[in-house]
Structure formats: structure tokens, C-alpha cells
Design a protein around this motif. Structure first.
Motif, mmCIF file in Angstrom:
data_model
loop_
_atom_site.group_PDB
_atom_site.id
_atom_site.type_symbol
_atom_site.label_atom_id
_atom_site.label_comp_id
_atom_site.label_asym_id
_atom_site.label_seq_id
_atom_site.Cartn_x
_atom_site.Cartn_y
_atom_site.Cartn_z
ATOM 1 N N LEU A 160 0.813 -1.217 0.000
ATOM 2 C CA LEU A 160 0.000 0.000 0.000
ATOM 3 C C LEU A 160 0.848 1.269 0.000
ATOM 4 O O LEU A 160 0.503 2.249 -0.660
ATOM 5 C CB LEU A 160 -0.945 0.025 1.204
ATOM 6 C CG LEU A 160 -1.889 -1.172 1.387
ATOM 7 C CD1 LEU A 160 -2.851 -0.890 2.542
ATOM 8 C CD2 LEU A 160 -2.646 -1.492 0.120
ATOM 9 N N LEU A 161 1.928 1.277 0.760
ATOM 10 C CA LEU A 161 2.710 2.504 0.938
ATOM 11 C C LEU A 161 3.938 2.600 0.042
ATOM 12 O O LEU A 161 4.361 3.708 -0.302
ATOM 13 C CB LEU A 161 3.170 2.614 2.401
ATOM 14 C CG LEU A 161 2.082 2.622 3.464
ATOM 15 C CD1 LEU A 161 2.702 2.724 4.850
ATOM 16 C CD2 LEU A 161 1.098 3.763 3.224
ATOM 17 N N TYR A 162 4.510 1.484 -0.332
ATOM 18 C CA TYR A 162 5.834 1.487 -0.975
ATOM 19 C C TYR A 162 5.804 1.635 -2.501
ATOM 20 O O TYR A 162 6.471 2.512 -3.044
ATOM 21 C CB TYR A 162 6.564 0.204 -0.570
ATOM 22 C CG TYR A 162 7.985 0.066 -1.053
ATOM 23 C CD1 TYR A 162 8.935 1.063 -0.837
ATOM 24 C CD2 TYR A 162 8.393 -1.098 -1.700
ATOM 25 C CE1 TYR A 162 10.249 0.911 -1.257
ATOM 26 C CE2 TYR A 162 9.706 -1.263 -2.120
ATOM 27 C CZ TYR A 162 10.632 -0.260 -1.903
ATOM 28 O OH TYR A 162 11.932 -0.423 -2.324
ATOM 29 N N PRO A 163 5.057 0.813 -3.249
ATOM 30 C CA PRO A 163 5.121 0.903 -4.712
ATOM 31 C C PRO A 163 4.343 2.085 -5.282
ATOM 32 O O PRO A 163 3.535 2.727 -4.594
ATOM 33 C CB PRO A 163 4.489 -0.429 -5.177
ATOM 34 C CG PRO A 163 4.397 -1.284 -3.959
ATOM 35 C CD PRO A 163 4.246 -0.334 -2.814
ATOM 36 N N THR A 164 4.591 2.353 -6.560
ATOM 37 C CA THR A 164 3.811 3.302 -7.344
ATOM 38 C C THR A 164 3.038 2.493 -8.385
ATOM 39 O O THR A 164 3.636 1.855 -9.248
ATOM 40 C CB THR A 164 4.719 4.330 -8.050
ATOM 41 O OG1 THR A 164 5.444 5.070 -7.061
ATOM 42 C CG2 THR A 164 3.914 5.297 -8.893
ATOM 43 N N TRP A 165 1.715 2.490 -8.288
ATOM 44 C CA TRP A 165 0.868 1.690 -9.173
ATOM 45 C C TRP A 165 0.314 2.543 -10.298
ATOM 46 O O TRP A 165 0.063 3.740 -10.130
ATOM 47 C CB TRP A 165 -0.286 1.065 -8.378
ATOM 48 C CG TRP A 165 0.178 0.201 -7.241
ATOM 49 C CD1 TRP A 165 0.139 0.486 -5.906
ATOM 50 C CD2 TRP A 165 0.778 -1.103 -7.345
ATOM 51 N NE1 TRP A 165 0.666 -0.547 -5.177
ATOM 52 C CE2 TRP A 165 1.072 -1.541 -6.031
ATOM 53 C CE3 TRP A 165 1.099 -1.939 -8.417
ATOM 54 C CZ2 TRP A 165 1.656 -2.768 -5.767
ATOM 55 C CZ3 TRP A 165 1.694 -3.157 -8.163
ATOM 56 C CH2 TRP A 165 1.961 -3.572 -6.846
ATOM 57 N N TYR A 166 0.092 1.888 -11.454
ATOM 58 C CA TYR A 166 -0.314 2.617 -12.660
ATOM 59 C C TYR A 166 -1.578 2.002 -13.251
ATOM 60 O O TYR A 166 -1.711 0.772 -13.330
ATOM 61 C CB TYR A 166 0.809 2.562 -13.688
ATOM 62 C CG TYR A 166 0.491 3.170 -15.025
ATOM 63 C CD1 TYR A 166 0.338 4.547 -15.165
ATOM 64 C CD2 TYR A 166 0.337 2.370 -16.160
ATOM 65 C CE1 TYR A 166 0.047 5.116 -16.398
ATOM 66 C CE2 TYR A 166 0.046 2.927 -17.396
ATOM 67 C CZ TYR A 166 -0.095 4.303 -17.510
ATOM 68 O OH TYR A 166 -0.379 4.862 -18.737
ATOM 69 N N ASP A 167 -2.507 2.850 -13.675
ATOM 70 C CA ASP A 167 -3.722 2.424 -14.351
ATOM 71 C C ASP A 167 -3.561 2.703 -15.850
ATOM 72 O O ASP A 167 -3.658 3.854 -16.288
ATOM 73 C CB ASP A 167 -4.923 3.198 -13.803
ATOM 74 C CG ASP A 167 -6.238 2.741 -14.401
ATOM 75 O OD1 ASP A 167 -6.219 2.097 -15.473
ATOM 76 O OD2 ASP A 167 -7.294 3.030 -13.807
ATOM 77 N N PRO A 168 -3.294 1.668 -16.662
ATOM 78 C CA PRO A 168 -3.075 1.892 -18.102
ATOM 79 C C PRO A 168 -4.340 2.309 -18.838
ATOM 80 O O PRO A 168 -4.259 2.853 -19.939
ATOM 81 C CB PRO A 168 -2.570 0.525 -18.591
ATOM 82 C CG PRO A 168 -3.137 -0.461 -17.630
ATOM 83 C CD PRO A 168 -3.185 0.237 -16.305
ATOM 84 N N TYR A 169 -5.504 2.083 -18.249
ATOM 85 C CA TYR A 169 -6.754 2.436 -18.916
ATOM 86 C C TYR A 169 -7.070 3.917 -18.761
ATOM 87 O O TYR A 169 -7.695 4.533 -19.630
ATOM 88 C CB TYR A 169 -7.897 1.590 -18.355
ATOM 89 C CG TYR A 169 -7.619 0.108 -18.452
ATOM 90 C CD1 TYR A 169 -7.661 -0.542 -19.679
ATOM 91 C CD2 TYR A 169 -7.273 -0.638 -17.326
ATOM 92 C CE1 TYR A 169 -7.376 -1.896 -19.780
ATOM 93 C CE2 TYR A 169 -6.997 -1.997 -17.412
ATOM 94 C CZ TYR A 169 -7.043 -2.609 -18.643
ATOM 95 O OH TYR A 169 -6.749 -3.948 -18.745
ATOM 96 N N ARG A 170 -6.642 4.497 -17.664
ATOM 97 C CA ARG A 170 -6.889 5.922 -17.414
ATOM 98 C C ARG A 170 -5.616 6.757 -17.532
ATOM 99 O O ARG A 170 -5.664 7.967 -17.391
ATOM 100 C CB ARG A 170 -7.494 6.115 -16.016
ATOM 101 C CG ARG A 170 -8.881 5.492 -15.857
ATOM 102 C CD ARG A 170 -9.414 5.688 -14.443
ATOM 103 N NE ARG A 170 -10.778 5.195 -14.296
ATOM 104 C CZ ARG A 170 -11.085 3.933 -14.056
ATOM 105 N NH1 ARG A 170 -10.113 3.035 -13.903
ATOM 106 N NH2 ARG A 170 -12.340 3.545 -13.956
ATOM 107 N N ASP A 171 -4.486 6.093 -17.767
ATOM 108 C CA ASP A 171 -3.193 6.775 -17.839
ATOM 109 C C ASP A 171 -2.990 7.651 -16.606
ATOM 110 O O ASP A 171 -2.758 8.852 -16.686
ATOM 111 C CB ASP A 171 -3.075 7.618 -19.104
ATOM 112 C CG ASP A 171 -1.670 8.225 -19.252
ATOM 113 O OD1 ASP A 171 -0.695 7.595 -18.797
ATOM 114 O OD2 ASP A 171 -1.556 9.350 -19.807
ATOM 115 N N ALA A 172 -3.100 7.023 -15.443
ATOM 116 C CA ALA A 172 -2.986 7.743 -14.179
ATOM 117 C C ALA A 172 -2.443 6.810 -13.114
ATOM 118 O O ALA A 172 -2.440 5.585 -13.286
ATOM 119 C CB ALA A 172 -4.353 8.278 -13.754
#
Length: 322
Positions: A296-308
Motif C-alpha cells: 500500500l505505501l511502498y510501490p507506485t501503481w499505474y492504471d493503463p486504462y486511465r493513464d494515471a
């Protein structure tokens, strides 16, 4: 709620010495959304991808310029198939302190695990929910696997193999001798029990050999391909043995106390039987606290469908739906 690290980073121009990082539109985009503007020339920080062949370039530039290094790696949930098959990552680890799998020094993840309170009710509720979601949707680092397990046996001892030459092994204190010792210990400590060795997905895909994939003729030992769901195996296992595999982390989330022969990020917090203890790790955590920090705190997650940027919960839902 977005990852804390993504919110707190100040905008910076980041030099990418690795051509593979430059060629990956996904990596450049996630870095940009996380507050790092990829740059060719003038920069504030130097990106280092893992500890592989190109890592010396980042270290050399850092020594020459005095600019700090930022370590970049795939997140703990990556894609449906291994990255060597060409799929881009759905999340990145961006660490300003070190590599999470290098046990010789504390990484940003280790500092979170050692120093963050990890006691907020809302955070721990999110962790419990996300763990259940991840298990129920059968999501792991590589999620293109079968949830069916038909080895014809229950109550077996699960042994995790890994890709030969993986730096997460060597930087976590592992080598061929350690893997051989682990398998011998699993057999000696559970006499008569069937042993199931889970191959790494990259080994099953033919990208790299494993440390234990050439086992032949050992009584009561079965080698399974890496396309079997780790959650399906963990549900039936009586014990779990690992060196530094992420399977050990997932074992903790399933209620196991894995026997750990290396020094991965999840060892040393009172949740595993550590055969190679890490003296500087003295805190006792719960599985929910471990997950809260690592996912929850460590990674940076990416949404490829919303580009956010994405929450870990949405990342799990996305992978589970594919």
C-alpha cells in the motif's frame, strides 16, 4: 488513496542511463506521473534499474556529478506474463535509499517496515481487504496461471525455486548451495511428506533455468511448472520453504510461517523461520502491517486504462479481471 511515496516526492529531472528504460514508454510514463521527469541532459537525480548490467553507469554518473541515485524496479504485482516476454509493468518501485532485495543495506521498504507506525485502523483495514481481494482474485506477480492444482496430494511441503542468476537471490544471500541445503532441510524436517518444488514462471517460459529444475529421481519430490497459482498451492501446503522468492511473502499472507534460507524483505519481522537472520531487523509485525508497507505505501501503481496513478486495490482488480 494513492501511494504515500508518490504524493511526497518533489518534482525532479531524472537521467535514465539505461536504453531499455528509455525505450519503455510505460516506465517513462510512471516515473513522470510519480514526479520524475525523464531527461537526457541536465538532471537532479540518476535512475538505476535494479542491480543488473547497466547499474554501473548510474553509479559512475552519480560519482562524477554528485547527484543521488534513485533505484527503480518492477513492483510486486507486475503483469500477466513475465516481463521478458515483453509485457510492460503495471507498477514500479521507486526507492531513494536502495534496492528492496539487497540485504546488505536498508532500503526504503525496510525503513518503512522498521520505522513507520503501521498502526492506523484505516490502513490496516485496507491491508486486510486488499489481501483478501488478492487471494480471492488469484492475483500474484505474474497472474497468467492456473488456479487448478491437481497434483493428487494434500498436506505436502512446498519449496520455491527461483530463476538462476536472479540478483534477488544473490543479493539476498542465496546461491546453488543454499537451494540444495533448503531442499535437504525440507526433506529432513518432514520425513515421508511429499515435496512439491514450484518452478519460477520464467523457468517455465523457457527464459532462464532454475536452481532446482534439474532434480530427477529423488523420492517423493515433484517439480511443478511455474504456471500453477501460488495461492492454490499455499492452500494445500503444510509447510513452505524459500530462499528469497515472493512466494514466501504470499505464504505469510496465507497464514504460513515460511522457512526462509535467504534474506528477503519479508524476513526478520517475526513472521518467518529465518535460517539466515538479519541482526538489524528487530521489530515484530503482523501480516497486515507487512502488507500495508510493502503493497500500500511502498510501490507506485499505474492504471493503463486511465493513464494515471492507481491504488493497489484497483491494480488488483485490474489484474484479476484480465
Amino acid at each position: 488513496m494513492l501511494p504515500d511515496g508518490a504524493r511526497e516526492r518533489k518534482p525532479a529531472r531524472i537521467l535514465l542511463p539505461s536504453l531499455s528504460m528509455w525505450r519503455s514508454r510505460r516506465i517513462r510514463r510512471v516515473l513522470q506521473l510519480a514526479g520524475y521527469q525523464p531527461a537526457f541532459g541536465r538532471s537532479n537525480v540518476i535512475a538505476q534499474w535494479g542491480a543488473g548490467r547497466t547499474s554501473h553507469r548510474a553509479q559512475w554518473i552519480s560519482r562524477k556529478t554528485g547527484q543521488p541515485v534513485v533505484w527503480v524496479e518492477d513492483a510486486f504485482l507486475r503483469s500477466l506474463h513475465p516481463g521478458r516476454g515483453g509485457e510492460p509493468p503495471i507498477g514500479l518501485i521507486i526507492d531513494e535509499d536502495g534496492l528492496y532485495y539487497d540485504a546488505s543495506r536498508p532500503s526504503g521498504l525496510e525503513k518503512l517496515l522498521a520505522e513507520h507506525p503501521l498502526n492506523e485502523d484505516a490502513l490496516l483495514r485496507r491491508a486486510r481487504h486488499a489481501i483478501s481481494l488478492q487471494i480471492d482474485l488469484d492475483v500474484s506477480k505474474y497472474s497468467a496461471h492456473s488456479a487448478e492444482f491437481r497434483a493428487g496430494q494434500q498436506n505436502f511441503v512446498l519449496v520455491a525455486d527461483q530463476a538462476h542468476g536472479d540478483l534477488a537471490v544473490s543479493l539476498g544471500g542465496g546461491d546453488q548451495t543454499i537451494f540444495d541445503r533448503m531442499l535437504a532441510a525440507a526433506r529432513a524436517e518432514h520425513p515421508g511428506s511429499p515435496i512439491v518444488v514450484k518452478a519460477h514462471p520464467e523457468t517455465s517460459a523457457g527464459h532462464r533455468k532454475g536452481y532446482l529444475d534439474t532434480i530427477n529421481g529423488i523420492e517423493n519430490v515433484t517439480v511443478l511448472g511455474g504456471h500453477i497459482s501460488p495461492w492454490a498451492l499455499l492452500r494445500h501446503a503444510r509447510a513452505v520453504y524459500t530462499v528469497t522468492s515472493q512466494l514466501g511473502f504470499e505464504a505469510i499472507l496465507c497464514g504460513h510461517r515460511p522457512v526462509v534460507f535467504g534474506q528477503p524483505f519479508y524476513a526478520g519481522w517475526g513472521l518467518s523461520d529465518d535460517r539466515m537472520p538479519i541482526a538489524r531487523r528487530t521489530r515484530t509485525l503482523t501480516a497486515e502491517q507487512l502488507y500495508a508497507a510493502a503493497m500500500l505505501l511502498y510501490p507506485t501503481w499505474y492504471d493503463p486504462y486511465r493513464d494515471a496513478l492507481a491504488t493497489p486495490e484497483n491494480t488488483i482488480l485490474s489484474l484479476g479481471a484480465e
